[in-house]
Enzyme design. Structure first.
Site, PDB file in Angstrom:
ATOM      1  N   HIS A 190      43.917  38.257  19.372  1.00  0.00           N
ATOM      2  CA  HIS A 190      44.455  39.450  20.039  1.00  0.00           C
ATOM      3  C   HIS A 190      45.986  39.467  19.937  1.00  0.00           C
ATOM      4  CE1 HIS A 190      40.435  39.934  21.721  1.00  0.00           C
ATOM      5  NE2 HIS A 190      40.495  38.650  22.049  1.00  0.00           N
ATOM      6  N   SER A 316      64.325  45.178  -1.897  1.00  0.00           N
ATOM      7  CA  SER A 316      64.800  46.483  -1.459  1.00  0.00           C
ATOM      8  C   SER A 316      65.855  47.023  -2.410  1.00  0.00           C
ATOM      9  CB  SER A 316      65.381  46.374  -0.046  1.00  0.00           C
ATOM     10  OG  SER A 316      66.055  47.560   0.309  1.00  0.00           O
TER      11      SER A 316
END
Length: 490
Positions: A190, A316
């Site tokens: 979770h 990038s």
């Protein structure tokens, strides 16, 4: 006033030679998925149609089904089979030219073969081949040829291209899992810190899951039929009632083509086997997608470091510090596209109105794209996995910040001690909850808590010695039965 696009007077790119691909698979990614062209392209489908027609002709003559038909010599058989073996760009063009007139792809194959039979006059003087026009496509409906051709090209694509690549990826994953078998790692259930594991065990889970699906794919049944216009052998038994047509059909599909025989169909082979295959491949894709997103997350956490040279990535365009996880992101996208196409194929191909409609004809032409996007994703996953290094120190530091995960071990040991007769072990879950929930617990605090329990010495010694990095159970041993997969189906 805004400018129009394309600009007025711009070159029409649809007319540029050589033709520009519309889709990414035949354009940007052509070099990666090229192996599938030999199996799932329109040209390969036509080659398979030629193959089926040629082998059907040989089968009928060798079985002496047709009264008065001549026997083939070995030279005749060699000539006929060379039509398929030598199927090239010129053959593709010739078929396209014939189809432009017939407006029917299978009829074009029939006429193409008849032209090849006529050409045997020069290649094999005295051959009976030019006299066999009426044997070509006899007792066949177009779907007799198509269903067998599709079964052959899909089988070859899966067994010779997709399955070996998928198997290689799973074996890569298995190898990396073995390398990382002893590297402790904090689990996150979770999204929250949970009982530690090892990186190797987590990679092995994916290898095991994917391997199960590959076993299903490897045992796919590729079905075929050749039984006439509505699957009743009506024309067959009317013309030649003495022939055991079911056996002729079965032996051709099984013994000649190496497929499984479907004895009961409408005009079409029902395509159920295709739906089963596509469901299995899609399930494999979704598990691989799960791995891609986990790998992406491990890169984000710093557990995986990308090797720039291996990834072949600039990163990038504006932020030079970044190394984008493009291999895994590309894989995600292509797996999603592949699954969408495979799902549509599996859903639509099992339905045909009454004894036949043509929706399957258009649908099946997308099998190459469906498997192609999966193939491209697998190529990226292999390169992505090969291009990462595991940062054991980063994972160890993460573990050292989460001593509270040992709360599970302490409370379970308290329960065991209580059952064995130790006193003072009441409410172990609640006591650990009070200590750890929402709190960062240090090593010192946890050990002080353990000592304060007055738990019997044998239990205390184990708990005091425990660290998040050693609290991994038998995770390394769980890899012992993870098999290496064979690259070819059994």
């Amino acid at each position: 006033m805004s400018e129009t696009f394309p600009p007025v007077g711009a070159i029409d790119l649809s007319a540029v030679e050589p033709h520009i691909a519309l889709g990414a698979l035949d354009g940007r990614y052509r070099s990666v998925v090229a192996p599938l062209v030999n199996h799932l392209s329109e040209a390969s489908l036509n080659r398979a149609r030629v193959f089926v027609e040629v082998e059907w002709l040989i089968h009928l003559l060798d079985k002496k089904v047709l009264p008065g038909a001549p026997e083939l010599t070995e030279a005749d058989r060699t000539y006929l089979r060379a039509i398929t073996a030598e199927f090239d760009g010129a053959a593709v063009a010739a078929l396209a030219e014939i189809e432009a007139e017939t407006r029917h792809d299978v009829k074009a194959v029939e006429y193409y073969l008849k032209e090849k039979l006529d050409a045997a006059t020069d290649a094999l003087p005295g051959s009976v081949l030019p006299s066999l026009h009426e044997v070509v496509h006899i007792f066949c409906t177009s779907e007799d040829i198509n269903n067998l051709a599709y079964a052959l090209i899909i089988k070859s694509a899966v067994e010779q291209s997709w399955l070996p690549l998928a198997t290689a990826f799973v074996n890569d994953l298995r190898e990396r899992a073995t390398q990382a078998a002893q590297i402790p790692m904090l689990s996150r259930t979770h999204g929250q810190p949970a009982t530690p594991t090892t990186l190797g065990k987590e990679l092995a889970v994916f290898a095991h899951r994917l391997g199960r699906q590959l076993k299903r794919v490897a045992t796919t049944e590729y079905l075929g039929k050749i039984n006439g216009a509505t699957g009743t052998f009506s024309a067959h038994v009317t013309a030649l009632p003495q022939v055991d047509w079911r056996e002729i059909s079965r032996s051709f599909v099984v013994d000649v083509l190496g497929l499984q025989w479907n004895p009961l169909t409408t005009q079409i082979e029902s395509h159920d086997w295709q739906a089963e295959l596509y469901a299995d491949v899609a399930r494999f894709n979704r598990i691989a997608h799960n791995f891609a997103t986990d790998a992406w997350t491990y890169i984000s956490l710093g557990f995986f470091h990308q090797n720039l040279a291996a990834q072949g990535s600039t990163g990038s365009s504006t932020m030079p510090h970044k190394v984008n996880p493009i291999r895994f992101e590309n894989a995600e996208a292509n797996l999603e596209i592949s699954c969408a196409l495979l799902d549509v194929l599996a859903q639509t191909l099992v339905t045909s109105r009454m004894q036949r409609d043509l929706t399957d004809s258009s649908t099946q032409r997308n099998v190459g794209s469906a498997l192609g996007h999966s193939y491209l994703a697998l190529d990226n996953l292999r390169k992505g996995l090969a291009g990462v290094d595991f940062d054991a120190a980063k994972m160890a530091a993460d573990l050292d910040e989460n001593w509270e995960v040992l709360g599970e071990a302490i409370q379970q040991t308290m329960r065991v001690a209580s059952i064995a007769g130790a006193t003072g072990m009441e409410n172990p879950y609640e006591r650990l909850k009070e200590l750890t929930r929402g709190n960062r617990v240090t090593e010192e605090q946890l050990r002080e808590f353990i000592i304060s329990l007055k738990i019997p010495a044998e239990y205390e010694a184990r708990l005091v010695a425990l660290t998040p990095g050693t609290y991994i159970g038998i995770a390394p041993q769980l890899l012992e039965n993870l098999p290496k997969l064979e690259t070819q189906p059994s």
